[in-house]
Enzyme design. Sequence first.
Site, PDB file in Angstrom:
ATOM      1  N   LYS A 299       1.216  -0.647  15.201  1.00 21.33           N
ATOM      2  CA  LYS A 299       2.619  -0.742  15.610  1.00 21.33           C
ATOM      3  C   LYS A 299       2.966  -1.993  16.422  1.00 21.33           C
ATOM      4  CE  LYS A 299       4.222   2.975  13.798  1.00 21.33           C
ATOM      5  NZ  LYS A 299       4.240   2.568  12.402  1.00 21.33           N
TER       6      LYS A 299
ATOM      7  N   TYR B 284       3.945   6.316  10.221  1.00 19.65           N
ATOM      8  CA  TYR B 284       3.119   5.161   9.848  1.00 19.65           C
ATOM      9  C   TYR B 284       3.937   4.104   9.120  1.00 19.65           C
ATOM     10  CZ  TYR B 284      -1.221   2.700   8.999  1.00 19.65           C
ATOM     11  OH  TYR B 284      -2.222   1.761   9.025  1.00 19.65           O
TER      12      TYR B 284
ATOM     13  N   PRO C 202      -4.125  -0.305  18.823  1.00 25.96           N
ATOM     14  CA  PRO C 202      -3.845  -0.747  17.454  1.00 25.96           C
ATOM     15  C   PRO C 202      -3.980   0.332  16.376  1.00 25.96           C
ATOM     16  CG  PRO C 202      -5.938  -1.619  18.222  1.00 25.96           C
ATOM     17  CD  PRO C 202      -5.323  -0.936  19.380  1.00 25.96           C
TER      18      PRO C 202
ATOM     19  N   TYR D 227      -9.260   5.167   7.570  1.00 20.88           N
ATOM     20  CA  TYR D 227      -9.503   5.519   8.979  1.00 20.88           C
ATOM     21  C   TYR D 227     -10.573   6.601   9.009  1.00 20.88           C
ATOM     22  CZ  TYR D 227      -5.131   3.192  10.396  1.00 20.88           C
ATOM     23  OH  TYR D 227      -4.142   2.277  10.657  1.00 20.88           O
TER      24      TYR D 227
ATOM     25  N   HIS E 236       0.852  -1.195   0.000  1.00 23.00           N
ATOM     26  CA  HIS E 236       0.000   0.000   0.000  1.00 23.00           C
ATOM     27  C   HIS E 236       0.889   1.247   0.000  1.00 23.00           C
ATOM     28  CE1 HIS E 236      -3.829  -1.959   1.856  1.00 23.00           C
ATOM     29  NE2 HIS E 236      -3.348  -2.631   0.834  1.00 23.00           N
TER      30      HIS E 236
HETATM   31  C1  LIG Z   1      -6.795  -9.913  19.485  1.00 26.51           C
HETATM   32  C2  LIG Z   1      -5.610  -9.068  19.078  1.00 26.51           C
HETATM   33  C3  LIG Z   1      -5.669  -8.290  17.914  1.00 26.51           C
HETATM   34  C4  LIG Z   1      -4.574  -7.504  17.530  1.00 26.51           C
HETATM   35  N1  LIG Z   1      -4.659  -6.732  16.400  1.00 26.51           N
HETATM   36  C5  LIG Z   1      -3.613  -5.967  16.050  1.00 26.51           C
HETATM   37  C6  LIG Z   1      -3.666  -5.160  14.898  1.00 26.51           C
HETATM   38  O1  LIG Z   1      -4.671  -5.131  14.168  1.00 26.51           O
HETATM   39  N2  LIG Z   1      -2.568  -4.390  14.581  1.00 26.51           N
HETATM   40  C7  LIG Z   1      -1.411  -4.410  15.360  1.00 26.51           C
HETATM   41  O2  LIG Z   1      -0.411  -3.745  15.039  1.00 26.51           O
HETATM   42  N3  LIG Z   1      -1.349  -5.177  16.449  1.00 26.51           N
HETATM   43  C8  LIG Z   1      -2.402  -5.937  16.808  1.00 26.51           C
HETATM   44  N4  LIG Z   1      -2.312  -6.709  17.904  1.00 26.51           N
HETATM   45  C9  LIG Z   1      -1.051  -6.678  18.629  1.00 26.51           C
HETATM   46  C10 LIG Z   1      -0.012  -7.635  18.021  1.00 26.51           C
HETATM   47  O3  LIG Z   1      -0.648  -8.803  17.576  1.00 26.51           O
HETATM   48  C11 LIG Z   1       1.013  -7.910  19.097  1.00 26.51           C
HETATM   49  O4  LIG Z   1       1.668  -6.680  19.391  1.00 26.51           O
HETATM   50  C12 LIG Z   1       2.033  -8.975  18.698  1.00 26.51           C
HETATM   51  O5  LIG Z   1       1.398 -10.229  18.599  1.00 26.51           O
HETATM   52  C13 LIG Z   1       3.148  -9.035  19.731  1.00 26.51           C
HETATM   53  O6  LIG Z   1       3.922 -10.171  19.506  1.00 26.51           O
HETATM   54  P1  LIG Z   1       4.603 -10.935  20.722  1.00 26.51           P
HETATM   55  O7  LIG Z   1       5.404 -12.015  20.074  1.00 26.51           O
HETATM   56  O8  LIG Z   1       5.255  -9.965  21.607  1.00 26.51           O
HETATM   57  O9  LIG Z   1       3.415 -11.574  21.566  1.00 26.51           O
HETATM   58  P2  LIG Z   1       2.384 -12.705  21.173  1.00 26.51           P
HETATM   59  O10 LIG Z   1       2.023 -12.621  19.728  1.00 26.51           O
HETATM   60  O11 LIG Z   1       1.293 -12.636  22.181  1.00 26.51           O
HETATM   61  O12 LIG Z   1       3.198 -14.073  21.338  1.00 26.51           O
HETATM   62  C14 LIG Z   1       3.530 -14.580  22.603  1.00 26.51           C
HETATM   63  C15 LIG Z   1       3.561 -16.096  22.507  1.00 26.51           C
HETATM   64  O13 LIG Z   1       4.024 -16.627  23.739  1.00 26.51           O
HETATM   65  C16 LIG Z   1       3.264 -17.775  24.059  1.00 26.51           C
HETATM   66  N5  LIG Z   1       3.328 -17.960  25.526  1.00 26.51           N
HETATM   67  C17 LIG Z   1       2.776 -17.181  26.483  1.00 26.51           C
HETATM   68  N6  LIG Z   1       3.046 -17.659  27.694  1.00 26.51           N
HETATM   69  C18 LIG Z   1       3.800 -18.774  27.508  1.00 26.51           C
HETATM   70  C19 LIG Z   1       4.382 -19.734  28.394  1.00 26.51           C
HETATM   71  N7  LIG Z   1       4.252 -19.616  29.723  1.00 26.51           N
HETATM   72  N8  LIG Z   1       5.079 -20.751  27.872  1.00 26.51           N
HETATM   73  C20 LIG Z   1       5.238 -20.870  26.515  1.00 26.51           C
HETATM   74  N9  LIG Z   1       4.681 -20.014  25.624  1.00 26.51           N
HETATM   75  C21 LIG Z   1       3.979 -18.966  26.122  1.00 26.51           C
HETATM   76  C22 LIG Z   1       1.871 -17.448  23.550  1.00 26.51           C
HETATM   77  O14 LIG Z   1       1.107 -18.627  23.340  1.00 26.51           O
HETATM   78  C23 LIG Z   1       2.176 -16.695  22.260  1.00 26.51           C
HETATM   79  O15 LIG Z   1       2.219 -17.558  21.142  1.00 26.51           O
HETATM   80  C24 LIG Z   1      -3.398  -7.495  18.307  1.00 26.51           C
HETATM   81  C25 LIG Z   1      -3.337  -8.281  19.468  1.00 26.51           C
HETATM   82  C26 LIG Z   1      -4.422  -9.053  19.861  1.00 26.51           C
HETATM   83  C27 LIG Z   1      -4.329  -9.886  21.122  1.00 26.51           C
END
Ligand SMILES: Cc1cc2nc3c(=O)[nH]c(=O)nc-3n(C[C@H](O)[C@H](O)[C@H](O)COP(=O)(O)OP(=O)(O)OC[C@H]3O[C@@H](n4cnc5c(N)ncnc54)[C@H](O)[C@@H]3O)c2cc1C
Length: 366
Positions: free
Chosen positions: A267, A355, A263, A171, A44
Site C-alpha cells: 500500500k 488488495y 509492505p 504470500y 495480475h
Molecule cells: C527500501 C524500501 C522498500 C520498499 N518496498 C515497498 C514495497 O515492496 N511495496 C510497497 O508498497 N511499498 C514499499 N516501500 C514503500 C514505498 O516505496 C513508499 O511508500 C513510497 O516511496 C512513498 O513515496 P513518497 O514520495 O512519499 O516518499 P519517497 O519515495 O521516500 O520520496 C521522497 C523524496 O524526497 C526526497 N527528499 C527527502 N528529503 C529531501 C530534502 N530535504 N530536500 C529535497 N528532497 C528531499 C528524497 O530524496 C525522495 O526522493 C518501500 C520503501 C523502502 C524505503
Amino acid sequence: MVLERHSREYVETRVRAGVLEQGTVDILRDSGVGERLEREGLQHQGVELRFGGQGHRIDFQDLVGKSITVYAQQEVVKDLIAARLGYEAPIYFEAEAMQIQEYDAQPRIQYQFDGTSHEIACDFIAGCDGFHGICRPAIPAGQLQIHERHYPFAWLGILAHVPPASHELTYTYHERGFALLSMRSLEVSRLYLQCAPDENIENWPDDRIWQELRTRMATQEGFVLRDGPIFQKGITPMRSFVTSPMQFGKLFLLGDAAHIVPPTGAKGLNLAVADVRVLTRGLVEFYKTGSLEPLRQYTERCLRRVWKCQRFSWWMTSMLHRFPNEDSFSHNIHLAELDYVTRSRAASTTLAENYVGLPFDTPGLF
Ligand SMILES: Cc1cc2nc3c(=O)[nH]c(=O)nc-3n(C[C@H](O)[C@H](O)[C@H](O)COP(=O)(O)OP(=O)(O)OC[C@H]3O[C@@H](n4cnc5c(N)ncnc54)[C@H](O)[C@@H]3O)c2cc1C
C-alpha cells in the site's frame, strides 16, 4: 517547482515498491503518464496464499472485477519526470531543502543548489519528502499526534535475474516465518523472507537465501523455485506510523512523510498517490475559484483512506508472520484464519477488495 535532494539517475534507479492498485493505474493514465505502464506493466488477476504446503488462489477478477499491475516504482518515477520535463516545468535535482518558514502565512523554503543557498516563496508546500524529510519535523512536536507500531521482525529482500516461479504473487505462511514471491518483470524476481529486525545481511550468503525460500515455499505438489544471480539484497524494517493532522496552514504532508505501512499489503506507494489526488483536487479548486474549502478537508479525506490501508496492512502482516514466542495455539489460529480467508467467499472478497484498492469516490466512506 520540485526540489529533489538526489540526482535524476539515483531516483530513476532506486528500487522500492512495485504493486499498483487499479485506482493508481487509472490516475497515472488519466494524468497522461500511463502509456509505458500499459505496455510494460504486468496485469495480475489474483494472488496466491500458501500454507500447510498448499496454494490457494484469491481471484480478484472473479471476486471484485478488478486487478493489480506490477510496474516498478522507479519506472513510475521515470515516467513522471519525463512528463514534467516534457512540458518544461522545473525539477531541481541535487537541490536539498534545508528549512521551511512561515508555513501558516507566506511559506518559504530555503534550499541548497549548486553549492549556494537559495530561497523560494510559495503559495503552498507539498511535503512529499519521505519519512526522513524535513517537512514533518518542521511542525512543532506538540501539534502532532503520532500513532505508531513496530513489528518484531523485518524482511530480507532480494532481486534476482531469474524468471518468476509463478506468474502471480505468492504470500506464504510457514512455521519458520513468512516468505513472498514477487517480481519486477518477466526476467526479474523479487523475493522476501521474514527475518529478525536486527538480522545481519552478511549472515545470508546467496545459497542460504535460496535454501530458506525453498523450505518455506515447498508444496505437496513439489513446487520448484529456480535460482539465479542475486543483484541486490537488503533488510527492510516493518513499521506502522500515522501523523495526524496531515496539514498545517499551507504545508501539506503526503505519502511517507505522513504515514508508513508495513509492505505486506503493498500500500505504501498507492497511499502516496491517493494523497496526491486529494491535494491536487484541492489546489485545482483553489486556483479556479479561490475556495480553500477542499484544502481544509485534506487531513480528514486522506486519513479516512490511510487508516483503512493501515488496518489492512496490519491484518495481512499479523496473519502471515510468526511473532516471537508463538506456541502451537497461535500457529493453529494462523492456519484457521488462512483456511477461512481462502474458503469463505465473503472473507476472500474482503481481502480482494482491499488488495486491489478501495474505490475513491464513495461519498463519506473512502
Ligand atoms: C527500501 C524500501 C522498500 C520498499 N518496498 C515497498 C514495497 O515492496 N511495496 C510497497 O508498497 N511499498 C514499499 N516501500 C514503500 C514505498 O516505496 C513508499 O511508500 C513510497 O516511496 C512513498 O513515496 P513518497 O514520495 O512519499 O516518499 P519517497 O519515495 O521516500 O520520496 C521522497 C523524496 O524526497 C526526497 N527528499 C527527502 N528529503 C529531501 C530534502 N530535504 N530536500 C529535497 N528532497 C528531499 C528524497 O530524496 C525522495 O526522493 C518501500 C520503501 C523502502 C524505503
